[in-house]
Scaffold this active site. Structure first.
Site, short mmCIF file in Angstrom:
data_model
loop_
_atom_site.label_atom_id
_atom_site.label_comp_id
_atom_site.label_asym_id
_atom_site.label_seq_id
_atom_site.Cartn_x
_atom_site.Cartn_y
_atom_site.Cartn_z
N PRO A 184 -2.33 13.04 4.90
CA PRO A 184 -3.15 12.49 6.27
C PRO A 184 -2.33 12.28 7.48
O PRO A 184 -1.63 10.61 6.73
CB PRO A 184 -4.48 12.30 6.11
CG PRO A 184 -4.46 12.71 4.72
CD PRO A 184 -3.12 12.50 4.20
N TYR A 240 0.92 -1.17 0.22
CA TYR A 240 0.06 -0.17 -0.08
C TYR A 240 0.65 1.26 -0.29
O TYR A 240 0.72 2.15 -0.52
CB TYR A 240 -1.34 -0.19 1.46
CG TYR A 240 -1.66 0.94 1.55
CD1 TYR A 240 -1.32 1.91 2.13
CD2 TYR A 240 -3.14 1.37 1.02
CE1 TYR A 240 -2.59 3.50 2.37
CE2 TYR A 240 -3.33 2.33 1.08
CZ TYR A 240 -3.43 3.58 2.01
OH TYR A 240 -4.04 4.24 1.81
O1 GFB Z 1 -5.88 1.40 12.62
P1 GFB Z 1 -4.54 0.59 12.11
O2 GFB Z 1 -5.42 -0.42 11.58
O3 GFB Z 1 -3.47 1.03 11.68
O4 GFB Z 1 -4.18 -0.14 13.93
P2 GFB Z 1 -1.95 1.36 12.26
C1 GFB Z 1 -3.72 1.02 14.86
C2 GFB Z 1 -3.55 0.20 15.93
O5 GFB Z 1 -4.63 0.01 16.86
C3 GFB Z 1 -2.46 -0.67 16.17
C4 GFB Z 1 -3.91 -0.87 17.87
O6 GFB Z 1 -1.45 -0.70 17.23
C5 GFB Z 1 -3.25 -1.93 16.48
O7 GFB Z 1 -2.82 -3.35 16.80
N1 GFB Z 1 -5.77 -2.11 17.96
C6 GFB Z 1 -6.39 -2.32 18.94
C7 GFB Z 1 -6.38 -2.41 16.86
N2 GFB Z 1 -7.59 -2.68 18.28
C8 GFB Z 1 -7.88 -3.09 16.91
C9 GFB Z 1 -8.75 -3.09 16.26
O8 GFB Z 1 -9.53 -3.61 16.55
N3 GFB Z 1 -8.49 -2.76 15.20
C10 GFB Z 1 -7.32 -2.22 14.48
N4 GFB Z 1 -6.99 -2.13 12.91
N5 GFB Z 1 -6.57 -2.09 15.17
C11 GFB Z 1 -2.45 1.56 8.98
C12 GFB Z 1 -1.97 0.76 7.78
O9 GFB Z 1 -1.70 0.90 10.65
O10 GFB Z 1 -2.44 2.75 9.34
C13 GFB Z 1 -2.76 1.36 6.71
O11 GFB Z 1 -1.68 -0.42 7.91
C14 GFB Z 1 -3.89 3.40 6.96
O12 GFB Z 1 -2.13 1.31 5.54
C15 GFB Z 1 -3.64 3.50 8.19
O13 GFB Z 1 -3.00 3.69 6.10
C16 GFB Z 1 -3.50 5.27 8.58
O14 GFB Z 1 -2.04 2.75 12.00
O15 GFB Z 1 -1.03 0.45 12.58
#
Ligand code: GFB
Length: 301
Positions: free
Chosen positions: A152, A125
């Protein structure tokens, strides 16, 4: 802004843009060159806000690496080429702080985007998005276009994708907390809550994007962040408060934590908008959860 085209116009960012012609996948598949060209020849926009993208949280990025690369590289390449061919004067495209090198000195600044390998969880990505910056600058140099990129931090808000597994952290947690309250079960959160993130409200991204569309002319992209770095644990406490959840929060440390932090400097943005008032995470989450509760049946999940 009468003749501004918004790709991905019904999603998290597109729906936060106040005006313009809003396209969605129902209007055409932007991975398909001929469908994209037909849409641009039909609307002949003079400005474009390019929000369409294949996005997801940590797990979604890790699970669909091939699709995340192909979908984003095709969508962006087609949109910028079609914009060039139909004479679009200004395009604003989105990068993200997650596309930055993983091993870099913080805070992130505009000059550091290409200085190393992204994090292993989302490099497909990240590289596809980095190419939007490259294509924009290349077209500006050869064709005299005015294609700019904004960067962003982690965006949240209404019309997000509240997928429990593949969504970003805040929409996934809002949905999971809602179900835990409904079913009287524990509220499971990934990791130990220590990772840090900068969350920005979609409505702020909408306003800052409309400012960039009419005012930002530089070749170099610009970071859109509020320098309000918080722990996942703090974000969870706000979700629990606004959802009115009184049950047990359980930390699942077998789940991925991703990058520990990715703080971004907004020094450049402040040099343009010294007095811009960002919405606090508390207020933005309050509005988002109120919207979520009253639209649960229709949301993407
Ligand atoms: O938002 P997120 O998936 O993306 O996770 P990133 C942020 C943090 O939240 C991580 C924690 O440390 C996860 O371990 N977390 C806790 C969770 N509970 C949850 C849950 O239920 N779901 C998820 N998803 N996370 C993304 C990139 O990275 O940032 C993408 O992979 C995108 O490409 C996005 O750009 C803005 O911030 O780690």
């Amino acid at each position: 802004m009468s003749n501004t085209l918004i790709t991905g116009g019904t999603g998290l960012v597109g729906s936060a843009i106040s005006q313009g012609i809003k396209l969605s996948t129902k209007d055409g598949d932007l991975r398909n060159w001929l469908q994209t060209l037909k849409l641009f020849e039909e609307h002949k926009p003079d400005k474009v806000i390019h929000c369409a993208a294949r996005v997801g949280g940590l797990a979604g990025n890790m699970k669909y690496k091939g699709e995340f690369f192909y979908d984003n590289i095709m969508i962006n390449t087609n949109v910028l080429e079609a914009s060039r061919l139909v004479g679009v004067k200004k395009v604003v495209s989105y990068l993200s702080t997650c596309i930055y090198p993983d091993d870099i000195e913080y805070p992130l600044t505009e000059k550091k985007i290409h200085q190393g390998e992204p994090h292993f969880t989302n490099y497909p990505y990240a590289y596809a998005k980095r190419m939007t910056d490259i294509q924009s600058r290349a077209y500006n140099e050869q064709y005299g276009t005015n294609f700019v990129c904004v960067i962003p931090t982690n965006i949240y808000g209404q019309n997000d994708n509240f997928d429990l597994e593949n969504g970003h952290v805040l929409p996934s947690l809002i949905h999971r907390c809602y179900l835990a309250k409904e079913n009287n079960t524990d509220f499971v959160v990934w990791g130990d809550g220590s990772p840090l993130r900068e969350f920005i409200y979609s409505k702020d991204i909408g306003k800052l994007t409309e400012w960039a569309l009419d005012n930002y002319e530089e070749q170099e992209p610009i970071l859109l962040g509020n320098e309000d770095e918080v722990t996942v644990k703090y974000a969870v406490s706000l979700v629990v408060k606004h959802m009115g959840f009184t049950g047990k929060v359980v930390w699942d440390t077998d789940k991925p934590a991703g990058q520990f932090r990715k703080p971004a400097s907004n020094k450049k943005l402040r040099s343009y908008l010294p007095d811009y008032q960002f919405t606090s995470l508390d207020e933005g989450l309050g509005e988002t959860i109120e919207w979520f509760n009253s639209n649960y049946k229709e949301i993407r999940k």
